[in-house]
Design a protein around this motif. Structure first.
Motif, PDB file in Angstrom:
ATOM      1  N   ARG A   1      -3.644   0.625  -6.647  1.00 20.41           N
ATOM      2  CA  ARG A   1      -3.304   1.471  -8.055  1.00 20.41           C
ATOM      3  C   ARG A   1      -3.247   0.817  -9.172  1.00 20.41           C
TER       4      ARG A   1
ATOM      5  N   LEU B   1       0.972  -1.445   0.131  1.00 18.33           N
ATOM      6  CA  LEU B   1      -0.168  -0.216  -0.081  1.00 18.33           C
ATOM      7  C   LEU B   1       0.922   1.055  -0.486  1.00 18.33           C
TER       8      LEU B   1
ATOM      9  N   LEU C   1      -5.502   5.510   5.004  1.00 11.62           N
ATOM     10  CA  LEU C   1      -4.118   5.054   4.364  1.00 11.62           C
ATOM     11  C   LEU C   1      -4.634   6.556   2.731  1.00 11.62           C
ATOM     12  N   ARG C   2      -5.926   6.214   1.742  1.00 15.78           N
ATOM     13  CA  ARG C   2      -6.173   7.118   0.893  1.00 15.78           C
ATOM     14  C   ARG C   2      -6.490   8.648   2.203  1.00 15.78           C
TER      15      ARG C   2
ATOM     16  N   GLY D   1      -9.588  -0.516  -5.135  1.00 16.84           N
ATOM     17  CA  GLY D   1      -7.713  -0.034  -4.713  1.00 16.84           C
ATOM     18  C   GLY D   1      -8.139  -0.301  -3.476  1.00 16.84           C
TER      19      GLY D   1
ATOM     20  N   HIS E   1     -12.708   3.066  11.660  1.00 17.41           N
ATOM     21  CA  HIS E   1     -11.299   2.961  10.757  1.00 17.41           C
ATOM     22  C   HIS E   1     -10.671   3.598   9.299  1.00 17.41           C
TER      23      HIS E   1
HETATM   24  N1  LIG Z   1     -14.199  -1.527   4.328  1.00 16.15           N
HETATM   25  C1  LIG Z   1     -13.055  -1.937   4.335  1.00 16.15           C
HETATM   26  C2  LIG Z   1     -11.569  -0.936   4.167  1.00 16.15           C
HETATM   27  C3  LIG Z   1     -10.587  -1.669   3.404  1.00 16.15           C
HETATM   28  C4  LIG Z   1      -9.649  -0.891   3.403  1.00 16.15           C
HETATM   29  O1  LIG Z   1      -9.711   0.820   3.563  1.00 16.15           O
HETATM   30  N2  LIG Z   1      -8.314  -1.115   3.288  1.00 16.15           N
HETATM   31  C5  LIG Z   1      -7.221  -0.340   3.535  1.00 16.15           C
HETATM   32  C6  LIG Z   1      -5.509  -1.120   3.994  1.00 16.15           C
HETATM   33  S1  LIG Z   1      -6.641  -1.500   5.651  1.00 16.15           S
HETATM   34  C7  LIG Z   1      -6.907  -0.044   2.057  1.00 16.15           C
HETATM   35  O2  LIG Z   1      -6.514  -0.785   1.061  1.00 16.15           O
HETATM   36  N3  LIG Z   1      -6.310   1.302   2.283  1.00 16.15           N
HETATM   37  C8  LIG Z   1      -5.084   1.723   0.509  1.00 16.15           C
HETATM   38  C9  LIG Z   1      -5.690   3.221   0.752  1.00 16.15           C
HETATM   39  O3  LIG Z   1      -5.852   3.668   1.028  1.00 16.15           O
HETATM   40  O4  LIG Z   1      -5.004   3.663  -0.506  1.00 16.15           O
HETATM   41  C10 LIG Z   1     -12.824  -3.470   4.421  1.00 16.15           C
HETATM   42  O5  LIG Z   1     -13.222  -3.252   5.488  1.00 16.15           O
HETATM   43  O6  LIG Z   1     -11.960  -3.857   3.735  1.00 16.15           O
END
Ligand SMILES: N[C@@H](CCC(=O)N[C@@H](CS)C(=O)NCC(=O)O)C(=O)O
Length: 213
Positions: A39, A33, A110-111, A50, A105
């Protein structure tokens, strides 16, 4: 099966715990990530959001969203149950899990944090303060609930881990990463200790993953 994972992703951490509890061991692919691999065109072709996690099932379906993946696991591999047998209990467990997955959460993702610094121009200190603030607000409400509701046991709901615990443990790990003081949350810490005593939780920890840095 193949899990698209990243050691530090708390949403993927939830799925790792559930897989371990169900004794299901998919192949694993790390999506870096911090380097923006989520991406890349091939990843976006599979999951246009993504985000990790994504699970490709043995039937070839691509599942996304950690809680949807965990509910699929629950239906496909019913033992051990990660939801209680009664409707009110299931509603309580889902409510605790969603309080984390929907209301804490996403604000610390991160984004979102990158948008704060990169687009809105806030300082790193302000960004970290944002992350701590929203985590604190959410955990405070969880502590109140778990401390006073009679259904709380050794775990969030009774004497065995459920989807609520699967969300709680990764969120506490995130909270520590942003230096949140967890002393005001003794019930959460007590439940976390019960969880991490189980190999399914301990082996899912970020530091134990092959892509850990
Ligand atoms: N609601 C989603 C959230 C997924 C999520 O936000 N994953 C984060 C890591 S914890 C991510 O891939 N972030 C990449 C980014 O922000 O670019 C789930 O529960 O799967």
């Amino acid at each position: 099966m193949k899990l698209f994972d990243y050691f530090r992703s708390s949403a993927a951490y939830r799925v790792r715990i559930a897989l371990n509890l169900k004794n299901v061991a998919p192949e694993r692919a790390s999506v870096h990530l911090r380097r923006g691999a989520q991406r890349a065109d091939d990843y976006l072709a599979m999951n246009p959001q993504g985000l990790v996690p994504a699970l490709v099932t043995d039937g070839g379906d691509v599942l996304t969203q950690s809680l949807a993946i965990i509910e699929w696991l629950e239906e496909s591999y019913p033992k051990p149950a990660l939801l209680p047998g009664d409707a009110a209990g299931r509603a309580r467990v889902r409510s605790l899990a969603l309080a984390i997955a929907c209301d804490i959460h996403p604000l610390n993702n991160l984004r979102v944090l990158n948008y704060l610094t990169g687009t809105l121009g806030v300082t790193d200190e302000q960004r970290d303060g944002w992350a701590r603030y929203w985590c604190d607000v959410g955990l405070e409400a969880l502590e109140t609930r778990l401390a006073r509701e009679p259904a709380t046991g050794a775990f969030c709901h009774g004497g065995a881990p459920t989807i609520a615990d699967i969300c709680l443990v990764p969120q506490l790990s995130n909270a520590r990463r942003v230096d949140l003081d967890l002393a005001p949350y003794p019930t959460l810490l007590r439940i976390e200790s019960a969880c991490v005593a189980l190999p399914a939780f301990a082996n899912a920890a970020p530091a134990k993953q092959p892509d850990a840095e």
